[in-house]
Design a protein around this motif. Structure first.
Motif, PDB file in Angstrom:
ATOM      1  N   SER A  35      44.732  40.796  51.213  1.00  0.00           N
ATOM      2  CA  SER A  35      45.554  41.990  51.002  1.00  0.00           C
ATOM      3  C   SER A  35      46.390  41.909  49.733  1.00  0.00           C
ATOM      4  CB  SER A  35      46.475  42.216  52.205  1.00  0.00           C
ATOM      5  OG  SER A  35      47.545  41.294  52.229  1.00  0.00           O
ATOM      6  N   ILE A  36      46.577  40.718  49.163  1.00  0.00           N
ATOM      7  CA  ILE A  36      47.365  40.598  47.926  1.00  0.00           C
ATOM      8  C   ILE A  36      46.469  40.476  46.701  1.00  0.00           C
ATOM      9  CG2 ILE A  36      49.336  39.579  49.124  1.00  0.00           C
ATOM     10  CD1 ILE A  36      48.515  36.844  48.047  1.00  0.00           C
ATOM     11  N   CYS A  37      45.166  40.719  46.873  1.00  0.00           N
ATOM     12  CA  CYS A  37      44.203  40.668  45.761  1.00  0.00           C
ATOM     13  C   CYS A  37      43.562  42.036  45.586  1.00  0.00           C
ATOM     14  CB  CYS A  37      43.129  39.622  46.029  1.00  0.00           C
ATOM     15  SG  CYS A  37      43.742  37.936  46.161  1.00  0.00           S
ATOM     16  N   PRO A  38      44.274  43.011  45.004  1.00  0.00           N
ATOM     17  CA  PRO A  38      43.779  44.382  44.970  1.00  0.00           C
ATOM     18  C   PRO A  38      42.661  44.601  43.967  1.00  0.00           C
ATOM     19  CG  PRO A  38      45.814  44.229  43.750  1.00  0.00           C
ATOM     20  CD  PRO A  38      45.600  42.878  44.387  1.00  0.00           C
ATOM     21  N   ALA A  39      41.816  45.582  44.318  1.00  0.00           N
ATOM     22  CA  ALA A  39      40.791  46.131  43.420  1.00  0.00           C
ATOM     23  C   ALA A  39      39.853  45.070  42.852  1.00  0.00           C
ATOM     24  CB  ALA A  39      41.453  46.935  42.315  1.00  0.00           C
ATOM     25  N   GLY A  40      39.290  45.334  41.694  1.00  0.00           N
ATOM     26  CA  GLY A  40      38.238  44.502  41.117  1.00  0.00           C
ATOM     27  C   GLY A  40      37.150  45.408  40.572  1.00  0.00           C
ATOM     28  N   THR A  41      36.211  44.842  39.846  1.00  0.00           N
ATOM     29  CA  THR A  41      35.178  45.678  39.230  1.00  0.00           C
ATOM     30  C   THR A  41      34.254  46.315  40.263  1.00  0.00           C
ATOM     31  OG1 THR A  41      33.820  43.697  38.915  1.00  0.00           O
ATOM     32  CG2 THR A  41      35.170  44.394  37.059  1.00  0.00           C
ATOM     33  N   ILE A  74      45.571  47.320  35.427  1.00  0.00           N
ATOM     34  CA  ILE A  74      47.015  47.122  35.583  1.00  0.00           C
ATOM     35  C   ILE A  74      47.318  46.207  36.772  1.00  0.00           C
ATOM     36  CG2 ILE A  74      49.217  48.257  36.071  1.00  0.00           C
ATOM     37  CD1 ILE A  74      48.190  50.695  34.547  1.00  0.00           C
ATOM     38  N   SER A  75      46.635  46.445  37.902  1.00  0.00           N
ATOM     39  CA  SER A  75      46.883  45.600  39.073  1.00  0.00           C
ATOM     40  C   SER A  75      46.477  44.154  38.799  1.00  0.00           C
ATOM     41  CB  SER A  75      46.147  46.138  40.298  1.00  0.00           C
ATOM     42  OG  SER A  75      44.741  46.107  40.114  1.00  0.00           O
ATOM     43  N   SER A  76      45.428  43.954  38.001  1.00  0.00           N
ATOM     44  CA  SER A  76      45.023  42.592  37.643  1.00  0.00           C
ATOM     45  C   SER A  76      46.100  41.895  36.821  1.00  0.00           C
ATOM     46  CB  SER A  76      43.701  42.616  36.862  1.00  0.00           C
ATOM     47  OG  SER A  76      42.653  43.133  37.648  1.00  0.00           O
TER      48      SER A  76
END
Length: 288
Positions: A72-78, A100-102
């Motif tokens: 849950s603390i590792c948002p999004a990604g390609t 931005i989240s990265s």
């Protein structure tokens, strides 16, 4: 094997994302601020709360609750960007949210992780400890640096960058699938146990996060395309980063199994969302 290929696969993924970015893309934050801030709020603030709440609701054992919180603390990604493209969503919004989240999670993850370990596992001698500065440095080298290099390549060799991006994205995906398959093969008993023990909670986290993303989009008056994009960005996590944290930083194969299961769940649910969205679009186009 995993500790070598996971960082390499993650760097390839982040580099391929950088090949699709230019500095002017971040102007979207100013032009479409509501959508960007709604998406970031869902990714960076809502998701960790959901991870904690769902772990408590399902009364998960400490190790499984920790695995749920880490994803849950590792948002999004390609992967979320690719799903947005297939689903005819707002790809520019998806890429900016992921970028931005990265950047933010390079700093937020080490602090959240250093808090979560003693919170979930107690304060005994067996609880792993992490160095926040060292983890920030690791995440910077594995995420921000490859993205920055990719952006520089695009800036000065756009044709070469376009060719590389088309080749690298499937290659990095294959690497990650190979790592997941190897992890499953050597820990089948753990996978089966966690499907029963953590599977329902992982599925619930993904579904609730996706629905929350849709509702956030509707709440700010975003278009249907933007609402679906926010839903994908909030519901689809960076499983490769979560696997890196659990395997490389924490050295825990059992924790990595949770991330593998979530990676499969989010792809299935993301595909269902896209089919539903496209079916509604076709119905509206037929009536127009």
């Amino acid at each position: 094997m995993q500790t070598k290929f996971v960082p390499g696969g993650l760097m390839l993924i982040m580099f391929s994302m950088g090949l699709t970015l230019a500095l002017q893309d971040f102007a979207l934050v100013l032009r479409g601020g509501r959508q960007v801030f709604a998406g970031l709020g869902g990714q960076l603030l809502l998701l960790p709360v959901l991870g904690l709440a769902i772990g408590f609701l399902f009364q998960l054992p400490p190790e499984l609750a920790l695995g749920l919180f880490i994803i849950s603390i590792c948002p999004a990604g390609t992967t979320s960007n690719a799903l947005t493209f297939v689903g005819r969503g707002n790809v520019a919004l998806a890429v900016v949210l992921t970028a931005i989240s990265s950047l933010v999670t390079v700093f937020s993850i080490p602090f959240l992780l250093s808090w979560a370990l003693p919170f979930f596992l107690g304060r005994g001698g067996d609880v792993p400890t992490i160095s926040v500065p060292q983890t920030i440095a690791q995440l910077f080298l594995l995420t921000v640096l490859p993205v920055s290099i990719g952006m520089v390549v695009r800036r000065y060799a756009s044709g070469f960058a376009a060719r590389m991006e088309r080749w690298l994205r499937p290659t990095s995906f294959i690497v990650m699938v190979g790592v997941i398959a190897f992890s499953v093969a050597i820990s089948l008993d753990l996978v089966l146990a966690q499907l029963v023990g953590a599977g329902p909670a992982l599925w619930t986290l993904n579904v609730v996060a996706t629905i929350a993303g849709l509702l956030l989009g509707r709440a700010i008056g975003a278009s249907r395309r933007d609402s679906m994009t926010i839903a994908i960005e909030v519901g689809v996590q960076n499983a490769s980063l979560a696997i890196f944290l659990t395997l490389t930083v924490l050295g825990s194969l059992p924790l990595a199994v949770s991330q593998n299961i979530y990676g499969v769940v989010m792809l299935i649910n993301g595909t269902i969302l896209i089919r539903w969205f496209n079916a509604r679009l076709k119905a509206e186009e037929a009536l127009a």
